[in-house]
Write a protein that holds these residues in place. Structure first.
Motif, PDB file in Angstrom:
ATOM      1  N   LEU A  58       0.829  -1.202   0.000  1.00  0.00           N
ATOM      2  CA  LEU A  58       0.000   0.000   0.000  1.00  0.00           C
ATOM      3  C   LEU A  58       0.863   1.251   0.000  1.00  0.00           C
ATOM      4  N   ALA A  59       1.952   1.214   0.739  1.00  0.00           N
ATOM      5  CA  ALA A  59       2.848   2.371   0.761  1.00  0.00           C
ATOM      6  C   ALA A  59       3.453   2.613  -0.616  1.00  0.00           C
ATOM      7  N   THR A  60       3.896   1.549  -1.245  1.00  0.00           N
ATOM      8  CA  THR A  60       4.471   1.677  -2.587  1.00  0.00           C
ATOM      9  C   THR A  60       3.447   2.225  -3.571  1.00  0.00           C
ATOM     10  N   LEU A  61       2.250   1.667  -3.494  1.00  0.00           N
ATOM     11  CA  LEU A  61       1.210   2.097  -4.426  1.00  0.00           C
ATOM     12  C   LEU A  61       0.814   3.550  -4.180  1.00  0.00           C
ATOM     13  N   ALA A  62       0.782   3.936  -2.919  1.00  0.00           N
ATOM     14  CA  ALA A  62       0.459   5.326  -2.615  1.00  0.00           C
ATOM     15  C   ALA A  62       1.558   6.259  -3.122  1.00  0.00           C
ATOM     16  N   ALA A  63       2.792   5.861  -2.904  1.00  0.00           N
ATOM     17  CA  ALA A  63       3.915   6.678  -3.373  1.00  0.00           C
ATOM     18  C   ALA A  63       3.902   6.814  -4.889  1.00  0.00           C
ATOM     19  N   ALA A  64       3.424   5.793  -5.569  1.00  0.00           N
ATOM     20  CA  ALA A  64       3.392   5.818  -7.025  1.00  0.00           C
ATOM     21  C   ALA A  64       2.132   6.505  -7.553  1.00  0.00           C
ATOM     22  N   GLY A  65       1.266   6.933  -6.660  1.00  0.00           N
ATOM     23  CA  GLY A  65       0.069   7.637  -7.103  1.00  0.00           C
ATOM     24  C   GLY A  65      -1.018   6.735  -7.656  1.00  0.00           C
ATOM     25  N   VAL A  66      -0.952   5.482  -7.315  1.00  0.00           N
ATOM     26  CA  VAL A  66      -1.939   4.525  -7.800  1.00  0.00           C
ATOM     27  C   VAL A  66      -3.076   4.386  -6.798  1.00  0.00           C
ATOM     28  N   VAL A  67      -2.722   4.632  -5.553  1.00  0.00           N
ATOM     29  CA  VAL A  67      -3.682   4.510  -4.467  1.00  0.00           C
ATOM     30  C   VAL A  67      -3.637   5.788  -3.638  1.00  0.00           C
ATOM     31  N   GLU A  68      -4.779   6.178  -3.166  1.00  0.00           N
ATOM     32  CA  GLU A  68      -4.880   7.372  -2.332  1.00  0.00           C
ATOM     33  C   GLU A  68      -5.316   6.953  -0.936  1.00  0.00           C
ATOM     34  N   LYS A  69      -4.578   7.415   0.055  1.00  0.00           N
ATOM     35  CA  LYS A  69      -4.894   7.139   1.451  1.00  0.00           C
ATOM     36  C   LYS A  69      -5.908   8.173   1.914  1.00  0.00           C
ATOM     37  N   ARG A  70      -7.058   7.733   2.316  1.00  0.00           N
ATOM     38  CA  ARG A  70      -8.132   8.666   2.654  1.00  0.00           C
ATOM     39  C   ARG A  70      -8.543   8.476   4.119  1.00  0.00           C
ATOM     40  N   PRO A  71      -8.391   9.490   4.929  1.00  0.00           N
ATOM     41  CA  PRO A  71      -8.690   9.349   6.352  1.00  0.00           C
ATOM     42  C   PRO A  71     -10.197   9.249   6.609  1.00  0.00           C
ATOM     43  N   TYR A  72     -10.525   8.518   7.615  1.00  0.00           N
ATOM     44  CA  TYR A  72     -11.907   8.467   8.084  1.00  0.00           C
ATOM     45  C   TYR A  72     -11.843   8.222   9.582  1.00  0.00           C
ATOM     46  N   ARG A  73     -12.920   8.513  10.277  1.00  0.00           N
ATOM     47  CA  ARG A  73     -12.920   8.099  11.677  1.00  0.00           C
ATOM     48  C   ARG A  73     -14.307   7.691  12.125  1.00  0.00           C
ATOM     49  N   GLU A  74     -14.304   6.626  12.852  1.00  0.00           N
ATOM     50  CA  GLU A  74     -15.556   6.163  13.425  1.00  0.00           C
ATOM     51  C   GLU A  74     -15.660   6.713  14.834  1.00  0.00           C
ATOM     52  N   ALA A  75     -16.902   6.785  15.316  1.00  0.00           N
ATOM     53  CA  ALA A  75     -17.158   7.406  16.617  1.00  0.00           C
ATOM     54  C   ALA A  75     -16.267   6.812  17.700  1.00  0.00           C
ATOM     55  N   GLY A  76     -15.552   7.673  18.376  1.00  0.00           N
ATOM     56  CA  GLY A  76     -14.758   7.238  19.506  1.00  0.00           C
ATOM     57  C   GLY A  76     -13.449   6.574  19.141  1.00  0.00           C
ATOM     58  N   ALA A  77     -13.222   6.368  17.861  1.00  0.00           N
ATOM     59  CA  ALA A  77     -11.970   5.738  17.444  1.00  0.00           C
ATOM     60  C   ALA A  77     -11.030   6.788  16.858  1.00  0.00           C
ATOM     61  N   ARG A  78      -9.801   6.439  16.768  1.00  0.00           N
ATOM     62  CA  ARG A  78      -8.860   7.386  16.184  1.00  0.00           C
ATOM     63  C   ARG A  78      -8.996   7.380  14.661  1.00  0.00           C
ATOM     64  N   THR A  79      -8.364   8.330  14.046  1.00  0.00           N
ATOM     65  CA  THR A  79      -8.403   8.402  12.591  1.00  0.00           C
ATOM     66  C   THR A  79      -7.731   7.178  11.978  1.00  0.00           C
ATOM     67  N   ARG A  80      -8.396   6.607  11.029  1.00  0.00           N
ATOM     68  CA  ARG A  80      -7.798   5.506  10.277  1.00  0.00           C
ATOM     69  C   ARG A  80      -7.856   5.864   8.804  1.00  0.00           C
ATOM     70  N   TYR A  81      -7.445   4.892   7.993  1.00  0.00           N
ATOM     71  CA  TYR A  81      -7.376   5.213   6.571  1.00  0.00           C
ATOM     72  C   TYR A  81      -8.066   4.171   5.717  1.00  0.00           C
ATOM     73  N   GLU A  82      -8.670   4.685   4.669  1.00  0.00           N
ATOM     74  CA  GLU A  82      -9.138   3.811   3.608  1.00  0.00           C
ATOM     75  C   GLU A  82      -8.226   4.015   2.414  1.00  0.00           C
ATOM     76  N   TYR A  83      -8.178   3.028   1.558  1.00  0.00           N
ATOM     77  CA  TYR A  83      -7.298   3.089   0.408  1.00  0.00           C
ATOM     78  C   TYR A  83      -8.157   3.043  -0.844  1.00  0.00           C
ATOM     79  N   HIS A  84      -8.047   4.131  -1.620  1.00  0.00           N
ATOM     80  CA  HIS A  84      -8.884   4.237  -2.812  1.00  0.00           C
ATOM     81  C   HIS A  84      -8.036   4.340  -4.063  1.00  0.00           C
ATOM     82  N   LEU A  85      -8.529   3.770  -5.122  1.00  0.00           N
ATOM     83  CA  LEU A  85      -7.836   3.866  -6.398  1.00  0.00           C
ATOM     84  C   LEU A  85      -7.867   5.295  -6.909  1.00  0.00           C
ATOM     85  N   THR A  86      -6.753   5.754  -7.427  1.00  0.00           N
ATOM     86  CA  THR A  86      -6.741   7.006  -8.179  1.00  0.00           C
ATOM     87  C   THR A  86      -7.102   6.690  -9.632  1.00  0.00           C
TER      88      THR A  86
END
Lengths: 150, 150
Positions: A58-86
């Motif tokens: 995922l890190a490689t793909l994000a660095a290459a611009g193939v995947v975008e790390k998108r933050p989200y947070r659920e109630a009471g939880a810390r920020t996490r990430y979803e991975y979406h295709l660019t």
DNA sequence: CGGTATCCTATAAGATACTG
DNA sequence: CAGTATCTTATAGGATACCG
């Protein structure tokens, strides 16, 4: 350490694509992302990939611009990430489809789930083919790879 | 003597295809074979691949039925071999085209020779796309990967 | 020239322990 | 749960020596 001049092949776009997208898990990860499985744990579970590998891919793909790390947070939880295709990631689905089509035809598996490519509007089964500028499939024996420039 | 067999764990056709065809040199070798560069030394020189690797890749591809070893002999020389694509090998050109198209679009190189895909009858530039049963290109956002059976 | 065999390195892959 | 770090193993890749 001798760093020799890179051969011609290194400068070739096929090689750069295969270096990034031809790693064993990468097409499978992209497929999961495309089908809406976009969270770390979900991907990990579906694929059975080791967590460290998934992190690395995922890190490689994000660095290459193939995947975008998108933050989200659920109630009471810390920020996490979803991975979406660019857009680049979505374009890579053609490679995925081509690999899958070839595998189905020439290295078929022996039962179990299969994945098909379908038109979500019509339900039609899809192939991956060479197409001309009018969007018509062209037979394989009409295809030529030609070197230009230099 | 590596006879690379695909392990049982590879239940997915994408994974089997990428294991065989996603190795770094393999698409480039297939491209050379397709363009008529079919002899060991010629391939080696064009790609700058190490000879042991070329030996290994050709053996793997031959074992997988993607490449056919075809004997020939020149006057006074011993029998040698040319390497020709089988039908399975020709089918793999779609993967090649897809990799190349993606590389050109999203990891472009900075000058030097480029390889294009053209219709040898019309000269038209070719894309690699998803196509419906009538051979019409289908837009990427209409493509769905759907799991069946299992 | 057309390869094969040997040795070495780099890195992908796997298991698992660990952290917030 | 969502990752990261560490360690080990398997294998691709590279240089080069060698052989018919």
């Amino acid at each position: 350490m001798t760093t020799t001049e890179l051969p011609d092949s290194m400068t070739c776009s096929i090689e750069r694509a295969v270096t990034l997208l031809g790693e064993r898990w990468t097409p499978l990860i992209l497929r999961e992302l495309h089908t809406g499985v976009v969270r770390f744990g979900d991907i990990q579970q579906r694929l059975g990939i080791a967590t460290n590998l998934l992190t690395a891919r995922l890190a490689t793909l994000a660095a290459a611009g193939v995947v975008e790390k998108r933050p989200y947070r659920e109630a009471g939880a810390r920020t996490r990430y979803e991975y979406h295709l660019t857009d680049a990631g979505r374009d890579a689905l053609v490679i995925l489809g081509a690999l899958q089509q070839w595998g189905d035809r020439h290295a078929p598996r022996l039962g179990g789930p299969t994945i098909e490519r379908r038109d979500r509007r019509t339900g039609a089964l899809l192939d991956v083919s060479f197409t001309d500028p009018e969007g018509r499939a062209v037979p394989l024996d009409a295809v030529a790879f030609v070197r230009t420039g230099g």
